[in-house]
Every structure is written in structure tokens, then in C-alpha cells.
Design an enzyme around this catalytic site. Sequence first.
Site, PDB file in Angstrom:
ATOM      1  N   GLY A 149       6.462  -1.976   0.569  1.00 26.87           N
ATOM      2  CA  GLY A 149       5.666  -2.043   1.789  1.00 26.87           C
ATOM      3  C   GLY A 149       4.217  -1.670   1.583  1.00 26.87           C
ATOM      4  O   GLY A 149       3.724  -1.637   0.459  1.00 26.87           O
ATOM      5  N   LEU A 151      10.446  -9.454   1.540  1.00 25.27           N
ATOM      6  CA  LEU A 151       9.194  -8.838   1.088  1.00 25.27           C
ATOM      7  C   LEU A 151       9.413  -7.867  -0.073  1.00 25.27           C
ATOM      8  O   LEU A 151      10.286  -7.001  -0.013  1.00 25.27           O
ATOM      9  CB  LEU A 151       8.555  -8.100   2.276  1.00 25.27           C
ATOM     10  CG  LEU A 151       7.091  -7.664   2.077  1.00 25.27           C
ATOM     11  CD1 LEU A 151       6.174  -8.866   1.958  1.00 25.27           C
ATOM     12  CD2 LEU A 151       6.661  -6.759   3.222  1.00 25.27           C
ATOM     13  N   ASP A 152       8.610  -7.989  -1.126  1.00 26.64           N
ATOM     14  CA  ASP A 152       8.606  -7.066  -2.280  1.00 26.64           C
ATOM     15  C   ASP A 152       9.951  -7.015  -3.005  1.00 26.64           C
ATOM     16  O   ASP A 152      10.242  -6.044  -3.716  1.00 26.64           O
ATOM     17  CB  ASP A 152       8.237  -5.627  -1.855  1.00 26.64           C
ATOM     18  CG  ASP A 152       6.865  -5.556  -1.202  1.00 26.64           C
ATOM     19  OD1 ASP A 152       6.062  -6.457  -1.446  1.00 26.64           O
ATOM     20  OD2 ASP A 152       6.611  -4.596  -0.460  1.00 26.64           O
ATOM     21  N   ALA A 153      10.782  -8.052  -2.821  1.00 29.31           N
ATOM     22  CA  ALA A 153      12.117  -8.003  -3.396  1.00 29.31           C
ATOM     23  C   ALA A 153      12.403  -9.145  -4.362  1.00 29.31           C
ATOM     24  O   ALA A 153      13.511  -9.276  -4.858  1.00 29.31           O
ATOM     25  CB  ALA A 153      13.159  -7.993  -2.278  1.00 29.31           C
TER      26      ALA A 153
END
Lengths: 284, 284, 284, 284
Positions: B201, B227-229
Amino acid sequence: MQTAIMIIQCRDDKGIVAAVSDFLFRYNGNIIEVDQHIDEEIGDFFMRAEWELESFAIPKGRIFEVFQDEVGTQFSMKCSLEFNHPKPRMAIFVSKLSHCLFDILSRYYSGQFQVEIPLILSNHTDLKRVVKGFGIPFYHLPITKENKQEQEQKQLALLREHNVDFVVLARYMQILSGDFIGNFPNRIINIHHSFLPAFVGAKPYHAAHKRGVKIIGATAHYVTEELDAGPIIEQDVARVRHHNTVEEMVQMGQDVEKVVLSRAIKYHLARKIQVVGNRTIIFN
Amino acid sequence: MQTAIMIIQCRDDKGIVAAVSDFLFRYNGNIIEVDQHIDEEIGDFFMRAEWELESFAIPKGRIFEVFQDEVGTQFSMKCSLEFNHPKPRMAIFVSKLSHCLFDILSRYYSGQFQVEIPLILSNHTDLKRVVKGFGIPFYHLPITKENKQEQEQKQLALLREHNVDFVVLARYMQILSGDFIGNFPNRIINIHHSFLPAFVGAKPYHAAHKRGVKIIGATAHYVTEELDAGPIIEQDVARVRHHNTVEEMVQMGQDVEKVVLSRAIKYHLARKIQVVGNRTIIFN
Amino acid sequence: MQTAIMIIQCRDDKGIVAAVSDFLFRYNGNIIEVDQHIDEEIGDFFMRAEWELESFAIPKGRIFEVFQDEVGTQFSMKCSLEFNHPKPRMAIFVSKLSHCLFDILSRYYSGQFQVEIPLILSNHTDLKRVVKGFGIPFYHLPITKENKQEQEQKQLALLREHNVDFVVLARYMQILSGDFIGNFPNRIINIHHSFLPAFVGAKPYHAAHKRGVKIIGATAHYVTEELDAGPIIEQDVARVRHHNTVEEMVQMGQDVEKVVLSRAIKYHLARKIQVVGNRTIIFN
Amino acid sequence: MQTAIMIIQCRDDKGIVAAVSDFLFRYNGNIIEVDQHIDEEIGDFFMRAEWELESFAIPKGRIFEVFQDEVGTQFSMKCSLEFNHPKPRMAIFVSKLSHCLFDILSRYYSGQFQVEIPLILSNHTDLKRVVKGFGIPFYHLPITKENKQEQEQKQLALLREHNVDFVVLARYMQILSGDFIGNFPNRIINIHHSFLPAFVGAKPYHAAHKRGVKIIGATAHYVTEELDAGPIIEQDVARVRHHNTVEEMVQMGQDVEKVVLSRAIKYHLARKIQVVGNRTIIFN
């Protein structure tokens, strides 16, 4: 799992990979790992192949011969064939410093090193008690200028008697004679407490401190007749600052030395090292 | 030198390496590099082979088909075939932060990146002047909550118009829609300013400072809808100390971000990345 | 050389350094090391001063009181005063894994750690023989769900009996109760086998492998009631690649764990750690 | 915030810290940072103090004199006093290689470097266009064996004309004369593309490749008359493997060079470097 490990060197040419992998396939070899390397300067091709022995259609004792007949001769290969079983037999030479020895014993104890340690030799008795705690025979052979040659003969006799495959100098502090080294070509691993070729010779931490470097290092290499000049296996470094005294650098350096030496031993045990001239290929 | 690069995935089995290397040998392929990997968990075999095109006996346009016929079908292989020429076309998305962009442009300028950069897009104009110094077209598409969808359509149109192969988000600061991402599966590279999965995040350096970590990091990954994964391509870290403020951590982190992103781009350009599930194989 | 070590915390203000250094000067204190830190977020000033005791004009037993009277009260300081002699007494808790324990023992043996180790406690007997080689008492207290509370009482009794100052959990694998922890606030050091806060909880290497990270780490922290959430003392990392199995990651991680834990112990022994909230200042 | 920065060197003695901090306290100095260092070999004490100017009771122009009268003379101190404002003026010398220059410009652009860059000098025109994109004057002074001395005079005239405080050789590839160096003692920073003192002189990557090292490095140092032998400011390293060609080592090394040089510039700009003999103290 028992495996065979072959390391090949020959002139680079088309069809080598195909010939070797076809050989392994035809005799039902289950490949664990294959690595190739082309040295473009000298024009040579290198390959390390490791495969399962159990289901392999050629008996252990005839693999080398069959391979030479069917593949090796055609490409004028220099081959070495080894097996991961039985475990290699390693002798450790130590003096008074304990950090490298204990790191090796720790890995031996935990099963990280697939190795037998039939004996530890020292010119001092300091480390005897701890070595006994690990259940390994400890031989004390004190060295003086006068008795050095004689003691080397005893050391060699002990190594032969215990069927030692290779020797690790874990901060042994004595220079071995060319005669001794000749008995174990590319099979004596030394740890030098500097980032070679910087600061060859004795007292490298003092020299590093005097030059004001910001990073110190350690180098594991095979021992050759020329001091500190053998093929480098592994190196690593640690950052130092202006306020670090020589004594602190010695201590910080010991952490690097033990890690570097243990990594070099690990590569050697896994037959991942090929010496080419004065350099090493690490198949990793 | 023009090369072909094939990446193969199939069930692990005996004879795959032999079949592929025999194929290359028969058609006179001069191998530059071969790498294999066995994923023992899923039981799959992976291989990346790169060979010279010039002397290869199959014309460029028919290689895939002939390979499928003679090797691929037999082992139910999933293959991708690419060529190192012409150079891939990369678009860069930036916002106001310059460190990642300048590092990429520096490598582009010096010829370290074999890439075309047909355009740079930004929601701000700050970086326009320097980009012009490098002779690359700069497009300004400001983003608001209201116009985001519309601007994404314009971005996509520009990417299509310039025949862009893949996109790099060089600290772009905007979240792309699933629609946009769907146009470039495993072809959008993002740099996240933390050692993922720690501190996902926004404001990761603030979170890292609050938790009192001693090391910060950065992560380059392919963008997926979550997101961010997405699959991690590369990571690296830097050491911080108690006296480092969040601002200093931001600055120290930027040095890591730019290096990590540039390494990821380098792997992508060399077709050394294979995505498997949510992980990456880096053939290096 | 015997030294006094004072760590000070107070609101940041002008004249603090002058007041403390004047105090040391007036009483003939030979300063070995002074470090300051201002935490600008909370507005606090921190200082660590170490000076020689021998020539100091105030007797050991009255230093704290005189300092409070002449300096501390004026600035509403929270002070701690410790002495580097006698050596702190450290208990080690282990389970079956040997790597961290052996690394600690190696440093203890070589004199790198200025510490007494009056006892080692374990819920298994595996490590008993080697520990004996180092001449340290080994206590075996097996733990089950049923007897855990009771055994913790025995552990506490042993720690009291041996005048233990602090405890090191060298991959102990058991979760300590809040009661136990309450007896040693900021005096229990644990090594967690991940780069916290990534992969809290059990099996972090499995989790890291699944997420496909390119770097693994280890974290030494003071134990608090909330699991894996105490103040971080030290962290470090190692690079992994796609071909590394979970087992290899475990082995590579162990090298990081032992180094990180030993560094944390070194800072603790030198009284270089100040806990502030859930973070640490390392005066180094 | 405008600050004063004083660096002190004198014989180690009791009361120095007290005297300096009392001085700052009496004149209402708000301390930003204090660092001390004792060089036990030569018996000297070093201190760097930085404090806010705004509320300080002595006017900028008289600080040095008052300090000498009240503190310096008593301890026979060698002092240097500098101010963080106005920003230092840095000239950059480049040749054809861009990586170090672009890294510096990137930090200059983002405000990470508190510096003015009044001019960039080069013996080639390659980098002119990009430099212009950053709005910095670029001077082209081609060097031949014949005109070297004459061109150095022009360089010196340009540096004087632009009130340059220090010079950065960003892979400049030319050896400066002793005369030139004498104009900027400890104010010319060079980046050498090896881990000094290993591989001094030209072509260090070739030499490193030939020796078969596993780690390469870079060294930022102040230029002295003896080539590659000046006080080391910063060093760092990168790991190489047997398959890396000299060309790859050059590329990998460039990443280290630019980071090392930029860190050295950062220390110099913050007046955190004190040269002692041929070594540096980095107050960091």
C-alpha cells in the site's frame, strides 16, 4: 539419492549438448542438474551434469569408459567422473583460532555438509577439548623450523592412513611445502583474511587499516606453490569505518572468513568447482 | 548478432533436453545459452534456449511450427518464441519523481538497454525538459478522479499507435484499471518502494519507520489486478539506522528502487523471465 | 578496563551535552565513547556515555545519585547506569536446531562475547553432548501442552538461581507466556526466521517461497507479549533464486539467523540498545 | 536552516567535549549533530559539531576568532569552520562515459545534492546535449599530449572564474598534473573502477577478470600526486561470476562506480570528511 557427476571440458563445437544429453537419455539417466559454460577467450566449452545412478543403465564402474567411447573421444573431451557417495573425506588443519573450525563443525553436525571428517590436525592443543565434544579424532603435531619437513611427512602419513580426499586449512597459519601441496592438487582449500589480490601476505588487516579502506574481505582459494595466488573459489566482504581498530577489523573479518571458507567447502563437496588455468568455474 | 529465444514449459520427463538439443543441432543452431529448471512442487520442467539465427537452417517464420511438429507436441510443451531483433518497444509512465526515470534513460543512452523508447507519458509536466534532452517524445495526460477512465483510453491509444510491447511504471503513483492491465498481461513492470510483502500500500517508508525496521527495500513486479501482489521480478535492500528520518529513508530507498527497477527491465528485455503462477523464474 | 555506561533520555533542550560532559570532566572521567540522538518526532534527546571507572572521582555506588543531583533532576532525565564488570550472565534456550547455539558458543569460546553463560536450557537432549564440550551446564526440561506452565516455573527458578541477567532464544520454538516475559522486560532476545514484519508466525520460509520473494531475512528482537512484534534489534538478508527449494532457503536462512542473533547479543552485551516505544536505538 | 559546521583536531585530553559543548551552550547554539572520534594510534581527538546559526549569539564572521580565544588555543586545536550556506560550487570533469555524470545530475535535479554546478568540462562533446537538458554550461576542452599543460591552465581559469569550490572527476580518464592538484588539495574527488588497492592503474576490470576474482569494486578518493593512492572516501562492491565477460564486468561495475562516487560527493557536501594522513574520517 546416489548420483553421478560428470564435468567435461573440450573445444566449443555444435552438437556437444545434444550428444551428452542423448547419451544420458539412451541409458535412462534421470538428470538432476545440467550446467554449461563457454569460455570465449580460450574457446572452450564446459559442462557439468549430475544424474541419478539407481535407474541408470550402465553400471557405475563402466560409465566413464562407455561415455568416452560413445561421446568423449569424438569431441576430444577431458572428463572427470565422480559420485556423491560415499561421502568425501576431509581433513582440517587448524592452529589456535577457532572461528572457522567451529563454523565447519556446526555445519557438519547439522548435516549441512555431506562429508566425513576422519581427523583434525593442529600444531597446538587449544582446540582439542571442543573437537572431542564433536567426537572427531584430534592429532597434535607441533611445528618448529627444524622439524617442519619431518612433521609434514607425519601429516601426509596420517592423511593417507585416513584415506583423506581433500584438506581444509582453517586459519592454519603455517606455509605448506611444495612437496605437500603436490600431493593434493586443487584439493587443499585455504582461507586468506583479505580480499585478494589486495593485501597478500601476513597481517592483511593491519595493511588494510593503514591504507584506510572502507571494506575488508576474505578469500577462499586452492593452495598452489605461489603463496596467496591460487585459484579463487569464493570471496566476500564487510564494511568497516574509520573508528574500527585493527582488533575490531580482525573480529569483523572473522565473520567473513568463516562464511567464505564454508561456502568454498560446500562447492567443493558438491563437485561444483572446475579449475581452468588460475581461475575457477563455479557451477551454481 | 540476431538470436532466437525459446522458453519451454512441460511436464518433467526424461529425454526433453536431448530432444531440444538434438533439434537445435540438426538445424545447425549455434547455442548461445541454455538454462533448465525443474519445479519439483508442480512437477514441471522449464527451459530457455537462445541460439544464433544467421546460420540456422529453418527460416525465422517457420521455426515455431517445425519445433512444434518435431518436439513440442510429443512432450505437450507450452512454448514461446521470441527474437532479440527488432528491439522491444518500451513506454515509460512517470509522475513527478525523477530518480527511476533518469536511471533508465542513463542506461538507454549508454546502450546498456537494447530497447526503443517511443514515448514517455506523465500526468505532470515536471520531467518534460530533461526528457527532451534525450530526444524522446513526452506526452502529458493529467489524471483526475473524473477523467481517469477516459485518459486511460488515450494512453492505450498512444501505446497502440507507437506499437509498444511493454510498459514500465517508473514511480507513476496512479493505480491502473483492470481493463488497462488486461491489455498487457505480464508486460507492465512496476516498482514498489518496499520489500514486499512487507508494507503493502501507500507510504511504505512511513510504515517501515514506525515499525523500526533496520533494513528497507524495493520490489519490481509485474502488475496484476490485485494491488502490490503480482509476480516479483527483483528485490533489493538498504540498511537504515535509528537516526534516519522518514525523509532520509525515502532518499536511501530511491537508490534501491532505481537499481531494482532497472535490473527488472534488463531481465525483461533479455527475455529471461518466465511467470509461473504468481512467481517468476529468472533464467540468469 | 572497567567502565561505567550511562544512557539518558529527556526532552530535547539546549545545554544537556554541556551539562553531562561538564559533570564527567569535573569528576575526572576519561570518556571512551559518547553518542547522542535526537528523536525529532517525539522531541526527546538520547545520550549514551561510557567512561573509565578507575580514575573517576565518584565511587561506583554513588555515581547514579550524584549525577541525579547535579544533572539529571534539572533536565528531568530518565537514566540507566550500568557497568561493564562483572560480565552479564546470559541463559540460552534451545530446542533441536544447532546453528545459532554453536555460533554463540564459538564467539563465547574465542572471547568475542564478554559474557558468562551459567546454563543452557532445552526441551530436547540433542545438543547436550556438544554443550558439554564447552563446559557449560545443560538442563533438559521437556515441554508438553500440559506441563508448560509448570516447566516455565522451573525455568524461572533456574534463571533466578543462576542470577541470569538476560535470556537468548536461539531458535527455541516455544512461545513463552506473558508471565515469563514480564520477568525479563527487554531482556529476552529472540531470532525470527523472516524479515519481519513480512511472514510473521510459523513456517516463514514456506510462506516466502510461496510468495516468490527474491530475498529472505532474519530478525532479532526483544520478546514482548504480542508474538513477533517486539522492538527490532537487528536484521539481515540473503538473496535467493527461483531454483532454491524451501529446504535450501532454510539452510541459507540459517546463515543469516545466526549472524543476526549474534550481532543483537553483541549490542545487548555492550549496552548499546535503548528501547523507545516499539523501536530501538542502537548506539553504534 | 542555515548551520555552522566545525571540525576540530587536537591531542586527546580530558575536558575537550565539555569545553566545546559549554562554548556552544553559552552562546545559545542549537546543536544539530555532534560526533567524536579518538584515533588511538596517533593519540588525536577529532570532533565535528553542527549547530543552527540563526539564534547563535556570535555573528557568523566572528565565530572562528571567539572560539579560538575561548577554547581552541587552550587545547592547541586545528579547526576548520564552514557554513552550509551558500551552497558549495562543484565542477564536473567528464570524458565520454555517461553513467556517473547522469547519476550526479539526477541527484542534483531532485534536490538530493545541496550544490551548485556552475559548469561541466569535457575533452569530448558527446555529453553536451544531455547536459544542456539540465541547463548547465558545458565547456569542451580537447586534450592532446601537446596541449595538455595549456588546457589545464584554461581549466583552472574557468574554475576560478566560476568560483568553484571542488572538482569531481566523473570517469574523466585524464591524469591531472601535480600543479593542477595543488590548487585543490583534498578538493578533487575521483572514482577509480576497482576495489583499491587491488588493480591500480588502467584496465582494472581486465586485471580482475584475469585474476578470477569473485567480487569487483569501485573506490572514490581524493586525488593526490601519487596515482590511485589518495585518501579513500568510499568503496563498494558487486559480485561477479565465472561466466561474466570483461564487458559485463564493466557494466556491472558502472553501477557500483556511480553509487560510490555519489556517496562520496554527498559526504563532501555535508562536510563530513576529515582527512588524516592518507586516511579519512567520515562523520556519519
